[in-house]
Design an enzyme around this catalytic site. Sequence first.
Site, PDB file in Angstrom:
ATOM      1  N   CYS A 163      -2.583  27.697  47.946  1.00 40.63           N
ATOM      2  CA  CYS A 163      -3.425  28.406  48.911  1.00 40.63           C
ATOM      3  C   CYS A 163      -4.844  27.867  48.813  1.00 40.63           C
ATOM      4  O   CYS A 163      -5.331  27.580  47.724  1.00 40.63           O
ATOM      5  CB  CYS A 163      -3.386  29.901  48.609  1.00 40.63           C
ATOM      6  N   GLU A 244     -11.355  31.449  61.164  1.00 42.93           N
ATOM      7  CA  GLU A 244     -12.523  32.131  61.719  1.00 42.93           C
ATOM      8  C   GLU A 244     -13.667  31.165  62.021  1.00 42.93           C
ATOM      9  O   GLU A 244     -13.831  30.134  61.367  1.00 42.93           O
ATOM     10  CB  GLU A 244     -13.010  33.227  60.768  1.00 42.93           C
ATOM     11  N   SER A 386     -15.648  38.742  52.943  1.00 42.47           N
ATOM     12  CA  SER A 386     -14.649  39.478  53.712  1.00 42.47           C
ATOM     13  C   SER A 386     -14.913  39.166  55.178  1.00 42.47           C
ATOM     14  O   SER A 386     -15.749  38.318  55.498  1.00 42.47           O
ATOM     15  CB  SER A 386     -14.759  40.987  53.464  1.00 42.47           C
ATOM     16  N   HIS A 408     -12.530  32.905  43.606  1.00 44.69           N
ATOM     17  CA  HIS A 408     -12.002  32.356  44.871  1.00 44.69           C
ATOM     18  C   HIS A 408     -12.338  33.262  46.040  1.00 44.69           C
ATOM     19  O   HIS A 408     -11.914  33.006  47.164  1.00 44.69           O
ATOM     20  CB  HIS A 408     -10.496  32.109  44.770  1.00 44.69           C
TER      21      HIS A 408
END
Length: 486
Positions: A163, A244, A386, A408
Amino acid sequence: MNLCNFAPLNIETMKTQINGFELMELGFPEGKIIGIALKINSKRHGLKRDEMITNFKNVLETPENYTNDAIFSKLAIALIEKANEKPEDFITLNQNPNAYSAYGLAHIEDGARKQMEVAMKLPVTVAGALMPDAHQGYGLPIGGVLATKKAIIPYGVGVDIGCRMALSVYDIPEAFYFENEAKFKRELVAHSKFGAGHGFQGQYKSDHAILENDTFNMNPFVQHLKDKAWSQLGSSGGGNHFVEFGIMEFAKDDAVLNIPKGKYVALLTHSGSRGMGATIAGHYTKIAKEVCKLPEVARNLAYLDMNSQLGQEYWMAMNLAGDYASACHEIIHNKMEKALGATILAKVENHHNFAWKETWNGEEVIVHRKGATPAGKGVMGIIPGSMTAPGFLVRGKGEENAINSASHGAGRQMSRTQAIKNITKTEMQSILKDHGVTLIGAGLDEAPMAYKDINQVMEAQQDLVDVVAKFTPKMVRMADDGSRED
């Protein structure tokens, strides 16, 4: 925590689920027994959540009373068998382990600390560190870094192998984004796909050299994963994965990246190796538990000898999954670059949930970073906050006590179940509006309030990284409500 190998769950189901962490709080030992309890809970047998919890407590206290029970007999028998296991049947843990380094320890939950303490007792452990975003996981805590000698721990790597974060900084000024939000939204929806199941289909499907990697022919198990890898190529998982747009602010010129002071539009992506990585993790974790008999408290830290065929198989499969995850990000970023007609000023990519061969005190070790960013001296990384909190482009300082690592992300302060129970849609919509963030998809389990304060996390790791630039999210796409990585 990245949840993989879960079927899609709706919010109402998640509100009534009992998860593994809750069972551990009741006193159930981590490992096989919790798996049995979770399977029983998934069927529910007409019992309400509170009734299930009461029954679990009773079985734990007096398993002998439930050996013939229609629902709980298997759990009761497993508990009795465990109580009668002999210490000589298992690999001995080191009762005087070296201490591990920890950053932001005051804000790290006890569960994560206890898991790290167990990891330090493994006979193969050389050194350990806990990052400030750490929270409880399975086996090694998320945010845990562990250096081992000639051994690889599948659950020390994690389920979502490789990831990673990937960043593209464009030659597009901040003002252009606000003048053309509709275009950015259109491209974001067109070139990203999330959640369980297949990726892009038909004319939108991508190809990549990763599919020609000879490691796919290593053995029949890995070979069977190729079709799944191809079907999901260029897509992103569920859970906390995202694509994003945001504004990247360089407070001063950066000579290394050759980017002048200013604010630029940037694309940030977070995802891993999809179903392929999760399947590899499950397969080799099961094998490790069969060949490496550890006490129940450490069972999820079962390891494979790097000099064995199984150890080498996992190592190659892990690296293949990591390369596949990178390929998925590359496809997304290439599509977006073309769609926007932009020039990329800088690209940065870093991964976690992985293991590296590195040198520690003059000897080669295997460094597991489960939810931790490589931060060797001069190494670039991205640490997100976030969907409403800033992320940071950082440069590692190479701190040896942290085993050249950093956090991370911000790290969770609420489990997914807790977030769904305690956060309302209205509260989530309000904080998004306050921060001027457009959200596409995502459920309450990913609400900003479920995460720790990223500024507090960054404060705790000033010795580990230097901040190069700040990323402010503006348009976020995630998997739809209740979707999970498969």
